[in-house]
Design a protein around this motif. Sequence first.
Motif, PDB file in Angstrom:
ATOM      1  N   PHE A  31     -17.609  23.657  -8.997  1.00  0.00           N
ATOM      2  CA  PHE A  31     -18.071  23.912  -7.628  1.00  0.00           C
ATOM      3  C   PHE A  31     -17.470  22.909  -6.643  1.00  0.00           C
ATOM      4  CE2 PHE A  31     -21.050  26.586  -9.781  1.00  0.00           C
ATOM      5  CZ  PHE A  31     -21.325  27.597  -8.870  1.00  0.00           C
ATOM      6  N   PHE A  32     -17.282  21.650  -7.066  1.00  0.00           N
ATOM      7  CA  PHE A  32     -16.646  20.637  -6.208  1.00  0.00           C
ATOM      8  C   PHE A  32     -15.232  21.073  -5.829  1.00  0.00           C
ATOM      9  CE2 PHE A  32     -13.506  17.179  -6.272  1.00  0.00           C
ATOM     10  CZ  PHE A  32     -13.869  16.500  -5.122  1.00  0.00           C
ATOM     11  N   THR A  33     -14.477  21.550  -6.811  1.00  0.00           N
ATOM     12  CA  THR A  33     -13.098  21.964  -6.558  1.00  0.00           C
ATOM     13  C   THR A  33     -13.071  23.116  -5.553  1.00  0.00           C
ATOM     14  OG1 THR A  33     -12.468  21.242  -8.772  1.00  0.00           O
ATOM     15  CG2 THR A  33     -10.951  22.743  -7.646  1.00  0.00           C
ATOM     16  N   VAL A  34     -13.977  24.074  -5.735  1.00  0.00           N
ATOM     17  CA  VAL A  34     -14.063  25.195  -4.794  1.00  0.00           C
ATOM     18  C   VAL A  34     -14.452  24.678  -3.409  1.00  0.00           C
ATOM     19  CG1 VAL A  34     -15.347  27.311  -4.245  1.00  0.00           C
ATOM     20  CG2 VAL A  34     -14.547  26.900  -6.585  1.00  0.00           C
ATOM     21  N   HIS A  35     -15.455  23.797  -3.359  1.00  0.00           N
ATOM     22  CA  HIS A  35     -15.916  23.213  -2.085  1.00  0.00           C
ATOM     23  C   HIS A  35     -14.778  22.473  -1.393  1.00  0.00           C
ATOM     24  CE1 HIS A  35     -17.989  20.050   0.343  1.00  0.00           C
ATOM     25  NE2 HIS A  35     -18.812  21.042   0.630  1.00  0.00           N
ATOM     26  N   ASP A  36     -14.036  21.662  -2.145  1.00  0.00           N
ATOM     27  CA  ASP A  36     -12.927  20.893  -1.583  1.00  0.00           C
ATOM     28  C   ASP A  36     -11.828  21.820  -1.050  1.00  0.00           C
ATOM     29  OD1 ASP A  36     -11.947  18.166  -1.119  1.00  0.00           O
ATOM     30  OD2 ASP A  36     -10.355  18.691  -2.534  1.00  0.00           O
ATOM     31  N   ARG A  37     -11.506  22.877  -1.775  1.00  0.00           N
ATOM     32  CA  ARG A  37     -10.472  23.822  -1.332  1.00  0.00           C
ATOM     33  C   ARG A  37     -10.928  24.554  -0.069  1.00  0.00           C
ATOM     34  NH1 ARG A  37      -6.251  22.107  -2.107  1.00  0.00           N
ATOM     35  NH2 ARG A  37      -5.349  24.120  -1.583  1.00  0.00           N
ATOM     36  N   ILE A  38     -12.194  24.931  -0.004  1.00  0.00           N
ATOM     37  CA  ILE A  38     -12.712  25.599   1.192  1.00  0.00           C
ATOM     38  C   ILE A  38     -12.580  24.678   2.396  1.00  0.00           C
ATOM     39  CG2 ILE A  38     -14.827  26.412   2.326  1.00  0.00           C
ATOM     40  CD1 ILE A  38     -15.626  27.563  -0.469  1.00  0.00           C
ATOM     41  N   TRP A  39     -12.961  23.398   2.236  1.00  0.00           N
ATOM     42  CA  TRP A  39     -12.874  22.465   3.359  1.00  0.00           C
ATOM     43  C   TRP A  39     -11.420  22.161   3.728  1.00  0.00           C
ATOM     44  CZ3 TRP A  39     -15.960  21.086   7.108  1.00  0.00           C
ATOM     45  CH2 TRP A  39     -17.305  21.413   6.981  1.00  0.00           C
ATOM     46  N   THR A  40     -10.521  22.136   2.767  1.00  0.00           N
ATOM     47  CA  THR A  40      -9.106  21.948   3.072  1.00  0.00           C
ATOM     48  C   THR A  40      -8.601  23.107   3.928  1.00  0.00           C
ATOM     49  OG1 THR A  40      -8.726  20.680   1.058  1.00  0.00           O
ATOM     50  CG2 THR A  40      -6.792  21.715   2.052  1.00  0.00           C
ATOM     51  N   ARG A  41      -9.010  24.320   3.577  1.00  0.00           N
ATOM     52  CA  ARG A  41      -8.611  25.494   4.369  1.00  0.00           C
ATOM     53  C   ARG A  41      -9.223  25.461   5.764  1.00  0.00           C
ATOM     54  NH1 ARG A  41      -9.254  29.514  -0.606  1.00  0.00           N
ATOM     55  NH2 ARG A  41      -7.185  29.228  -1.476  1.00  0.00           N
ATOM     56  N   ILE A  42     -10.482  25.056   5.864  1.00  0.00           N
ATOM     57  CA  ILE A  42     -11.132  24.949   7.175  1.00  0.00           C
ATOM     58  C   ILE A  42     -10.374  23.950   8.049  1.00  0.00           C
ATOM     59  CG2 ILE A  42     -13.199  24.067   8.354  1.00  0.00           C
ATOM     60  CD1 ILE A  42     -14.840  25.316   6.008  1.00  0.00           C
ATOM     61  N   GLU A  43     -10.038  22.785   7.484  1.00  0.00           N
ATOM     62  CA  GLU A  43      -9.311  21.760   8.244  1.00  0.00           C
ATOM     63  C   GLU A  43      -7.906  22.243   8.626  1.00  0.00           C
ATOM     64  OE1 GLU A  43      -9.701  18.437   5.603  1.00  0.00           O
ATOM     65  OE2 GLU A  43     -11.722  17.977   6.314  1.00  0.00           O
ATOM     66  N   ALA A  44      -7.240  22.966   7.732  1.00  0.00           N
ATOM     67  CA  ALA A  44      -5.905  23.493   8.036  1.00  0.00           C
ATOM     68  C   ALA A  44      -5.982  24.550   9.139  1.00  0.00           C
ATOM     69  CB  ALA A  44      -5.269  24.084   6.778  1.00  0.00           C
TER      70      ALA A  44
END
Length: 184
Positions: free
Chosen positions: A160-173
């Motif tokens: 879930f952390f990896t998914v959460h981190d990828r979602i936030w990376t996409r939001i920031e991008a």
Amino acid sequence: MVRLLISTARRLALKIASYGVMHLVVAILVAFAITRDWRLALAVGVVEPFFQTIAYSIHDRVWHRIERRGMLSGVEEASEAFTARLGVMTPEEQTRAHGGHGHHGHSHALPRSLKQIALKTVTYGVMHFAVAVTVAFALTQNWRLALAIGVIEPLVQTVFFTVHDRIWTRIEARRARRAGLASA
């Protein structure tokens, strides 16, 4: 500039809060699956994510520094990396700024290689295991339950952390792209 700093602080607070909520739900469900006791699952699910959220925020700040360190070389580089991270300076502006100084144009956007993502995820998993076992043992006084929770719960949370981190990376991008379009 003040508005930008406040916006950045809000995004960081939202990222940490979203992590905390995700962690709470997963911790309760995993603890219940192991103990079959709702009271114990709720205790583990409330106390453990509290400590994990603190550990996560420290882990996230350390990784932001690690990600930036590879690009910092001198005061100019540090200031450009900082402004790029805040979204003040677009990649095009960075290219123009470097064009007259004999540098090849480049972006100070933080790199996200597969190796770096994997290392960040592994360090998160190790940190999570240590906190989970310690908290579970403090609540249960049973090493077998604490180890079961400490092994299984961090594995599930790491996914879930990896998914959460990828979602936030996409939001920031996405936010950076919108800021780039707005300034163009």
